[in-house]
Design an enzyme around this catalytic site. Sequence first.
Site, short mmCIF file in Angstrom:
data_model
loop_
_atom_site.label_atom_id
_atom_site.label_comp_id
_atom_site.label_asym_id
_atom_site.label_seq_id
_atom_site.Cartn_x
_atom_site.Cartn_y
_atom_site.Cartn_z
CG ASP A 1 -1.75 1.10 1.27
OD1 ASP A 1 -3.06 1.25 1.05
OD2 ASP A 1 -1.20 2.24 1.86
CG HIS B 1 -4.49 10.18 0.75
ND1 HIS B 1 -3.28 9.83 0.37
CD2 HIS B 1 -4.70 9.47 1.97
CE1 HIS B 1 -2.47 9.29 1.37
NE2 HIS B 1 -3.54 9.27 2.21
#
Length: 280
Positions: free
Chosen positions: A49, A116
């Site tokens: 990630d 995000h």
Amino acid sequence: MPNNLQATTTLHNGVKMPWVGLGVYKVKEGSEVAVAVKTAIKQGYRSIDTAAIYNNEEGVGEGIREGIKEAGISREDLFITSKVWNADFGYEATIEAYETSLKKLGLHYLDLYLIHWPVEGKYLDTWKALETLYIENRVKSIGVSNFQIHHLEDVMKDAKIIPMVNQVEFHPKLSQLELLSYCKLHNIQLEAWSPLMQGQLLEDPKLIEIAKSHNKSVAQVILRWDIQNGVVTIPKSIQEHRIVENSSIFDFTLSSDELKQIAALNENKRIGPDPDNFDF
């Protein structure tokens, strides 16, 4: 219950996502991040990630290529995530940001692309761009990060596609039970960032007591707690022995009483920004 490091959960679109991955937030671009990623893949990790704002996508890509070679696996065996940063929100800018991340990583597609942060007034157009990338089969799965229930409801009221993943700060001091229940109800996979609270939980007396009873570390107990709560987890480390330790959580089970004791540690305490009150 998952029983090995390659065990996966199935997202609502049928894509399989590993329960445990390597997070690389604040890992330096270049050899530091490349070695960490390569080491994790060699040790059996299949999920990595990153994010555009971490400024380490090129090093992550290098680590992926080296890891694939040394582990004798293929790109299709991995699950790679990145995220569109707030400055790139909006329909066209998001499409462009995705292509930039792919180029930096040296990949032809991502397994998961996330918004995000829920920047007010901007994330709906950004979600439309993610839907386009998904519908055109340029990304395998799409989701969000740091979204609270009201953000998810806002996206879902007009969405063609429900987010597959919501990655949030999640640890025993911030267990977010209401959000976890909501995500389960809507088949959105919750994923924990900073599951070890950046190391702040490692001296907690209750966690130390539980860890000793299983002959495990506090970190292993917390990561196991994530899994048993149905939460995907992505601990960060650059040290090989920690990368190995964080993955060794499939040979013990926390009892229902221990799960309750850990849940009781919740203080709704964040180490990261509040998704309802941030200015970036």
